[in-house]
Motif scaffolding. Sequence first.
Motif, PDB file in Angstrom:
ATOM      1  N   MET A   1       0.849  -1.174   0.000  1.00  0.00           N
ATOM      2  CA  MET A   1       0.000   0.000   0.000  1.00  0.00           C
ATOM      3  C   MET A   1       0.895   1.238   0.000  1.00  0.00           C
ATOM      4  SD  MET A   1      -3.530   0.283   0.314  1.00  0.00           S
ATOM      5  CE  MET A   1      -3.941  -1.287   1.037  1.00  0.00           C
ATOM      6  N   ASN A   2       0.622   2.159  -0.894  1.00  0.00           N
ATOM      7  CA  ASN A   2       1.368   3.412  -0.981  1.00  0.00           C
ATOM      8  C   ASN A   2       0.511   4.548  -0.436  1.00  0.00           C
ATOM      9  OD1 ASN A   2       3.597   2.257  -2.471  1.00  0.00           O
ATOM     10  ND2 ASN A   2       2.205   2.164  -4.214  1.00  0.00           N
ATOM     11  N   ILE A   3       1.139   5.461   0.279  1.00  0.00           N
ATOM     12  CA  ILE A   3       0.432   6.627   0.793  1.00  0.00           C
ATOM     13  C   ILE A   3       0.922   7.850   0.029  1.00  0.00           C
ATOM     14  CG2 ILE A   3      -0.001   8.095   2.796  1.00  0.00           C
ATOM     15  CD1 ILE A   3       0.215   5.571   4.528  1.00  0.00           C
ATOM     16  N   HIS A   4      -0.026   8.562  -0.578  1.00  0.00           N
ATOM     17  CA  HIS A   4       0.274   9.747  -1.392  1.00  0.00           C
ATOM     18  C   HIS A   4      -0.272  10.984  -0.705  1.00  0.00           C
ATOM     19  CE1 HIS A   4       1.434   7.199  -4.769  1.00  0.00           C
ATOM     20  NE2 HIS A   4       0.362   6.467  -4.491  1.00  0.00           N
ATOM     21  N   LEU A   5       0.460  12.066  -0.791  1.00  0.00           N
ATOM     22  CA  LEU A   5       0.005  13.343  -0.260  1.00  0.00           C
ATOM     23  C   LEU A   5      -0.671  14.134  -1.361  1.00  0.00           C
ATOM     24  CD1 LEU A   5      -0.119  15.573   1.916  1.00  0.00           C
ATOM     25  CD2 LEU A   5       2.175  16.271   1.190  1.00  0.00           C
ATOM     26  N   GLY A   6      -1.883  14.606  -1.089  1.00  0.00           N
ATOM     27  CA  GLY A   6      -2.568  15.505  -2.003  1.00  0.00           C
ATOM     28  C   GLY A   6      -3.654  14.825  -2.822  1.00  0.00           C
ATOM     29  N   TYR A   7      -4.407  15.677  -3.469  1.00  0.00           N
ATOM     30  CA  TYR A   7      -5.532  15.273  -4.303  1.00  0.00           C
ATOM     31  C   TYR A   7      -5.101  14.323  -5.420  1.00  0.00           C
ATOM     32  CZ  TYR A   7      -9.096  15.585  -7.912  1.00  0.00           C
ATOM     33  OH  TYR A   7     -10.018  15.272  -8.865  1.00  0.00           O
ATOM     34  N   ARG A   8      -5.946  13.349  -5.702  1.00  0.00           N
ATOM     35  CA  ARG A   8      -5.799  12.459  -6.850  1.00  0.00           C
ATOM     36  C   ARG A   8      -7.175  12.383  -7.520  1.00  0.00           C
ATOM     37  NH1 ARG A   8      -0.352  10.367  -7.103  1.00  0.00           N
ATOM     38  NH2 ARG A   8      -0.799   8.175  -7.128  1.00  0.00           N
ATOM     39  N   PRO A   9      -7.230  12.351  -8.846  1.00  0.00           N
ATOM     40  CA  PRO A   9      -8.523  12.250  -9.525  1.00  0.00           C
ATOM     41  C   PRO A   9      -9.350  11.074  -8.989  1.00  0.00           C
ATOM     42  CG  PRO A   9      -6.813  12.708 -11.117  1.00  0.00           C
ATOM     43  CD  PRO A   9      -6.113  12.434  -9.801  1.00  0.00           C
ATOM     44  N   GLY A  10     -10.597  11.353  -8.663  1.00  0.00           N
ATOM     45  CA  GLY A  10     -11.504  10.336  -8.143  1.00  0.00           C
ATOM     46  C   GLY A  10     -11.531  10.214  -6.638  1.00  0.00           C
ATOM     47  N   CYS A  11     -10.602  10.872  -5.944  1.00  0.00           N
ATOM     48  CA  CYS A  11     -10.513  10.658  -4.498  1.00  0.00           C
ATOM     49  C   CYS A  11     -11.732  11.185  -3.744  1.00  0.00           C
ATOM     50  CB  CYS A  11      -9.225  11.233  -3.924  1.00  0.00           C
ATOM     51  SG  CYS A  11      -9.134  13.025  -3.801  1.00  0.00           S
TER      52      CYS A  11
END
Length: 162
Positions: A1-11
């Motif tokens: 599982m990767n954790i991303h900072l910030g908006y991603r399309p569909g979130c």
Amino acid sequence: MNIHLGYRPGCIGRVTELHASFYSRTVGFGAPFEAKVAAELAQFCLDYTPGRDGLWLAEQEDGQLHGSIAIDGSHYQASGAHLRWFITSDHSRGNGLGSSLLNAAMDFCKASGYERIYLWTFDELHAARHLYEKHGFRLSRSQRGAQWGKEVNEQMFTLGMR
């Protein structure tokens, strides 16, 4: 599982879906709750200011979103940083993802100099309360309320950081 900072399309849709399905099943929240999550999360994403706010999304390698947490710092001076939209999918619950998301948010708060963090929840979420308390949050207020569309025992947890 990767954790991303910030908006991603569909979130916005997926985080809303995670909240709506979990809370409908566990406590009977319905359309008012789902609409509140969607509207407030959408506005947060529109007003998002890097360095002041944080949004972390947990994704599998295939891009499927399995969890989220946010720090809304827009009203920090008046009330503190607001921890919001903390959820993990049924599939990932219980495997440490919640702790990883909460750690990312707490690290951000420390780096941003946020000395007070608060969140609203309710008394039926025992596993979440345990996780909050493990990270130093303490129950600071309890009241009957219906801000999520159904009357529950609302609880405010706070954490003072130095």
